[in-house]
Design a protein around this motif. Sequence first.
Motif, PDB file in Angstrom:
ATOM      1  N   LEU A  89      -5.732   3.054   4.999  1.00  0.00           N
ATOM      2  CA  LEU A  89      -5.064   4.350   4.975  1.00  0.00           C
ATOM      3  C   LEU A  89      -4.747   4.832   6.390  1.00  0.00           C
ATOM      4  N   ASP A  90      -5.631   4.532   7.340  1.00  0.00           N
ATOM      5  CA  ASP A  90      -5.344   4.872   8.738  1.00  0.00           C
ATOM      6  C   ASP A  90      -4.145   4.080   9.252  1.00  0.00           C
ATOM      7  N   GLU A  91      -4.020   2.834   8.811  1.00  0.00           N
ATOM      8  CA  GLU A  91      -2.866   2.012   9.195  1.00  0.00           C
ATOM      9  C   GLU A  91      -1.574   2.589   8.604  1.00  0.00           C
ATOM     10  N   VAL A  92      -1.629   3.022   7.349  1.00  0.00           N
ATOM     11  CA  VAL A  92      -0.469   3.651   6.717  1.00  0.00           C
ATOM     12  C   VAL A  92      -0.040   4.864   7.543  1.00  0.00           C
ATOM     13  N   TYR A  93      -1.016   5.642   7.984  1.00  0.00           N
ATOM     14  CA  TYR A  93      -0.741   6.838   8.784  1.00  0.00           C
ATOM     15  C   TYR A  93      -0.197   6.477  10.172  1.00  0.00           C
ATOM     16  N   ARG A  94      -0.897   5.580  10.838  1.00  0.00           N
ATOM     17  CA  ARG A  94      -0.568   5.223  12.220  1.00  0.00           C
ATOM     18  C   ARG A  94       0.785   4.519  12.328  1.00  0.00           C
ATOM     19  N   CYS A  95       1.070   3.630  11.391  1.00  0.00           N
ATOM     20  CA  CYS A  95       2.283   2.814  11.467  1.00  0.00           C
ATOM     21  C   CYS A  95       3.436   3.391  10.666  1.00  0.00           C
ATOM     22  N   LYS A  96       3.248   4.584  10.083  1.00  0.00           N
ATOM     23  CA  LYS A  96       4.284   5.245   9.287  1.00  0.00           C
ATOM     24  C   LYS A  96       4.786   4.339   8.165  1.00  0.00           C
ATOM     25  N   LEU A  97       3.858   3.709   7.466  1.00  0.00           N
ATOM     26  CA  LEU A  97       4.211   2.764   6.412  1.00  0.00           C
ATOM     27  C   LEU A  97       4.552   3.464   5.108  1.00  0.00           C
ATOM     28  N   ASP A  98       5.549   2.915   4.408  1.00  0.00           N
ATOM     29  CA  ASP A  98       5.726   3.189   2.996  1.00  0.00           C
ATOM     30  C   ASP A  98       5.084   2.000   2.299  1.00  0.00           C
ATOM     31  N   TRP A  99       3.846   2.177   1.843  1.00  0.00           N
ATOM     32  CA  TRP A  99       3.070   1.083   1.270  1.00  0.00           C
ATOM     33  C   TRP A  99       3.347   1.002  -0.225  1.00  0.00           C
ATOM     34  N   VAL A 100       4.058  -0.049  -0.624  1.00  0.00           N
ATOM     35  CA  VAL A 100       4.457  -0.243  -2.014  1.00  0.00           C
ATOM     36  C   VAL A 100       3.487  -1.202  -2.686  1.00  0.00           C
ATOM     37  N   LEU A 101       3.005  -0.825  -3.875  1.00  0.00           N
ATOM     38  CA  LEU A 101       2.068  -1.656  -4.627  1.00  0.00           C
ATOM     39  C   LEU A 101       2.677  -2.014  -5.981  1.00  0.00           C
ATOM     40  N   ASP A 102       2.622  -3.298  -6.314  1.00  0.00           N
ATOM     41  CA  ASP A 102       2.974  -3.714  -7.662  1.00  0.00           C
ATOM     42  C   ASP A 102       1.708  -3.664  -8.511  1.00  0.00           C
ATOM     43  N   TYR A 103       1.820  -4.067  -9.765  1.00  0.00           N
ATOM     44  CA  TYR A 103       0.668  -3.922 -10.659  1.00  0.00           C
ATOM     45  C   TYR A 103      -0.510  -4.804 -10.250  1.00  0.00           C
ATOM     46  N   ASN A 104      -0.240  -5.993  -9.692  1.00  0.00           N
ATOM     47  CA  ASN A 104      -1.347  -6.864  -9.271  1.00  0.00           C
ATOM     48  C   ASN A 104      -2.181  -6.213  -8.178  1.00  0.00           C
ATOM     49  N   GLU A 105      -1.497  -5.730  -7.152  1.00  0.00           N
ATOM     50  CA  GLU A 105      -2.206  -5.111  -6.030  1.00  0.00           C
ATOM     51  C   GLU A 105      -2.869  -3.802  -6.463  1.00  0.00           C
ATOM     52  N   ALA A 106      -2.180  -3.040  -7.308  1.00  0.00           N
ATOM     53  CA  ALA A 106      -2.752  -1.773  -7.778  1.00  0.00           C
ATOM     54  C   ALA A 106      -4.038  -2.010  -8.576  1.00  0.00           C
ATOM     55  N   LEU A 107      -4.055  -3.040  -9.412  1.00  0.00           N
ATOM     56  CA  LEU A 107      -5.272  -3.383 -10.164  1.00  0.00           C
ATOM     57  C   LEU A 107      -6.390  -3.830  -9.223  1.00  0.00           C
ATOM     58  N   LYS A 108      -6.039  -4.714  -8.292  1.00  0.00           N
ATOM     59  CA  LYS A 108      -7.031  -5.251  -7.368  1.00  0.00           C
ATOM     60  C   LYS A 108      -7.683  -4.162  -6.538  1.00  0.00           C
ATOM     61  N   LEU A 109      -6.919  -3.180  -6.140  1.00  0.00           N
ATOM     62  CA  LEU A 109      -7.421  -2.109  -5.281  1.00  0.00           C
ATOM     63  C   LEU A 109      -7.990  -0.918  -6.069  1.00  0.00           C
ATOM     64  N   GLY A 110      -8.001  -1.015  -7.389  1.00  0.00           N
ATOM     65  CA  GLY A 110      -8.536   0.086  -8.186  1.00  0.00           C
ATOM     66  C   GLY A 110      -7.658   1.317  -8.192  1.00  0.00           C
ATOM     67  N   VAL A 111      -6.375   1.134  -7.890  1.00  0.00           N
ATOM     68  CA  VAL A 111      -5.432   2.266  -7.936  1.00  0.00           C
ATOM     69  C   VAL A 111      -5.086   2.570  -9.392  1.00  0.00           C
ATOM     70  N   VAL A 112      -5.086   1.527 -10.233  1.00  0.00           N
ATOM     71  CA  VAL A 112      -4.946   1.702 -11.679  1.00  0.00           C
ATOM     72  C   VAL A 112      -6.066   0.943 -12.356  1.00  0.00           C
ATOM     73  N   ASP A 113      -6.365   1.353 -13.581  1.00  0.00           N
ATOM     74  CA  ASP A 113      -7.423   0.724 -14.363  1.00  0.00           C
ATOM     75  C   ASP A 113      -6.877  -0.311 -15.344  1.00  0.00           C
TER      76      ASP A 113
END
Length: 195
Positions: A168-192
């Motif tokens: 999250l600090d990298e997203v802030y520092r680098c001004k990222l638009d961090w896009v997640l597909d369903y695989n990454e979202a599941l892996k990171l616990g963004v979705v159940d």
Amino acid sequence: MYKNSTQIFIDPVMKEMEVAYVTKFRTIPLYDEVTRESIFKCLYWIDKLVALDKNEGVKRPITLQIDCYGGYCYHGLSLISKIESLIDDGYEVIGICAGVAMSMGSAILNVCSTRKMYRYGTILIHQVSSGSYGEIRKMEEELEESKRLWTVLKDLYLKRTNISEEKLDEVYRCKLDWVLDYNEALKLGVVDEVI
């Protein structure tokens, strides 16, 4: 909805569909930008469903179907506060990323007790955006407020996901638009769950 030079017209069929969708399926659509008006509509429907439940002495799940590109933090945080209070009161609030849950839309999805997304949905996380002009002191104050809002959102992500603070600090520092597909979202616990 379309607009001419003097009036805004709301398609009555779309309005009827929304009412049926909410009352029959207990699913509230958030298909607009996060604004005062769109969040007021969500809060209205939530209160309506809760009132129906009180009359029947039950607490049935409430679903928020999100297809949202983001919007205003303050208004989104009011819906987030309402969702958290519902969960504290014993409700299951199901969030579904139907197409996109970007920016403030992803933050709203994040706080739901159960988070789902469609297989080809897209989630985007990025830092708070703002703009200011005028006297230097006023711009400094607005910058501090934007940093405060980012801290609030960052804490919500850290509390409910497996996303690291470093990311999250990298997203802030680098001004990222961090896009997640369903695989990454599941892996990171963004979705159940992916549906």
